[in-house]
Design an enzyme around this catalytic site. Sequence first.
Site, PDB file in Angstrom:
ATOM      1  N   ASP A 101      29.871 -14.865  55.850  1.00 26.97           N
ATOM      2  CA  ASP A 101      30.860 -15.239  54.833  1.00 26.97           C
ATOM      3  C   ASP A 101      31.721 -14.029  54.481  1.00 26.97           C
ATOM      4  OD1 ASP A 101      32.259 -16.740  52.994  1.00 26.97           O
ATOM      5  OD2 ASP A 101      30.561 -17.115  51.666  1.00 26.97           O
ATOM      6  N   ALA A 103      34.293 -12.020  51.432  1.00 31.33           N
ATOM      7  CA  ALA A 103      34.112 -11.586  50.036  1.00 31.33           C
ATOM      8  C   ALA A 103      35.470 -11.210  49.465  1.00 31.33           C
ATOM      9  CB  ALA A 103      33.168 -10.385  49.969  1.00 31.33           C
ATOM     10  N   LYS A 114      32.653 -13.018  44.809  1.00 32.62           N
ATOM     11  CA  LYS A 114      33.061 -14.099  45.695  1.00 32.62           C
ATOM     12  C   LYS A 114      33.541 -15.284  44.852  1.00 32.62           C
ATOM     13  CE  LYS A 114      30.617 -15.328  49.104  1.00 32.62           C
ATOM     14  NZ  LYS A 114      31.936 -15.549  49.750  1.00 32.62           N
ATOM     15  N   GLY A 115      34.243 -16.195  45.510  1.00 28.84           N
ATOM     16  CA  GLY A 115      34.678 -17.410  44.821  1.00 28.84           C
ATOM     17  C   GLY A 115      36.179 -17.559  44.722  1.00 28.84           C
ATOM     18  N   GLU A 123      28.259 -21.432  48.355  1.00 31.75           N
ATOM     19  CA  GLU A 123      28.065 -20.180  49.107  1.00 31.75           C
ATOM     20  C   GLU A 123      26.763 -19.498  48.670  1.00 31.75           C
ATOM     21  OE1 GLU A 123      32.744 -19.085  49.961  1.00 31.75           O
ATOM     22  OE2 GLU A 123      31.794 -18.244  48.205  1.00 31.75           O
TER      23      GLU A 123
HETATM   24  C1  5RP Z   1      35.521 -18.344  48.889  1.00 33.17           C
HETATM   25  C2  5RP Z   1      35.114 -16.929  49.006  1.00 33.17           C
HETATM   26  C3  5RP Z   1      35.740 -16.113  50.097  1.00 33.17           C
HETATM   27  O1  5RP Z   1      34.727 -15.586  50.892  1.00 33.17           O
HETATM   28  C4  5RP Z   1      36.545 -15.008  49.481  1.00 33.17           C
HETATM   29  O2  5RP Z   1      37.469 -15.582  48.565  1.00 33.17           O
HETATM   30  C5  5RP Z   1      37.305 -14.221  50.567  1.00 33.17           C
HETATM   31  O3  5RP Z   1      38.307 -15.023  51.089  1.00 33.17           O
HETATM   32  P1  5RP Z   1      39.250 -14.566  52.268  1.00 33.17           P
HETATM   33  O4  5RP Z   1      38.414 -14.433  53.486  1.00 33.17           O
HETATM   34  O5  5RP Z   1      40.247 -15.697  52.365  1.00 33.17           O
HETATM   35  O6  5RP Z   1      39.901 -13.271  51.865  1.00 33.17           O
HETATM   36  O7  5RP Z   1      34.299 -16.415  48.274  1.00 33.17           O
HETATM   37  O8  5RP Z   1      34.966 -18.967  47.767  1.00 33.17           O
END
Ligand code: 5RP
Length: 247
Positions: A101, A103, A114-115, A123
Amino acid sequence: MTTASIPDSATLQSQVASQTLTQDQLKALVGQAALQYVVPGEIIGVGTGSTVNHFIDALGSIKGHIKGAVSSSVVSTQRLQALGIPVFDCNSVSRIAVYIDGADEIDKHGFMIKGGGAALTREKIVAAQSEKFVCIADESKLVTTLGKFPLPVEVIPMSSQRIISQFQTKGATASLRMKANQPVVTDNGQYILDVTGLQITDPLAFETEVSQWPGVLTVGVFAYQRAHVCLLGTATGVKTLNFDPPV
Ligand code: 5RP
């Protein structure tokens, strides 16, 4: 959804060499690099976001080697299924070896915010069920102290005003996440607050405290479910940060 725009690894490597990578290309680079953590024959945990989208697209190229995925959001599920990757419910899976995932922020201990994509609750659930959390991020996400990025908190709608006030007493400002003049509603039917003005110097204590506030479903500090490894996309290539043993 199309995979036609994914740069191949040779293109990415030559761009690394000439240091011309954009932020999205750095995300593509770590998305590709994460394939090395996929365990053949296993079910992989898949996060949400633009970095993870690159990982999902790369995963499509080895889909014959995995059993399938557990997904952290409706949007990731749709992307996985469009590539022909089977998606399993968490409850039907006893073991997830690796969770990949992104962050919004990550520090030198693997603690994260995150979020940003509103998927934090699922997640955290998939991360908790996984043995290893591999975070993929471009280098702009690496911070000394968590809190510059507005902290997402998923809340039960009827508690949102009280939780906004509770953050005020901590000297922070929480606001309801809106889209097209309507509150954003998560995959779980709840609201998101984004909190600014925080300096989270003790992520474990902060996560413990805010998680106990009535109405908080999930706080976007991932301290208990921190990353074990981070693949960081930098101008000179992918750097691997190992956070084991636990702090
Ligand atoms: C989604 C998340 C994503 O991992 C976080 O927002 C990073 O996003 P991106 O890869 O688009 O920069 O926590 O809820």
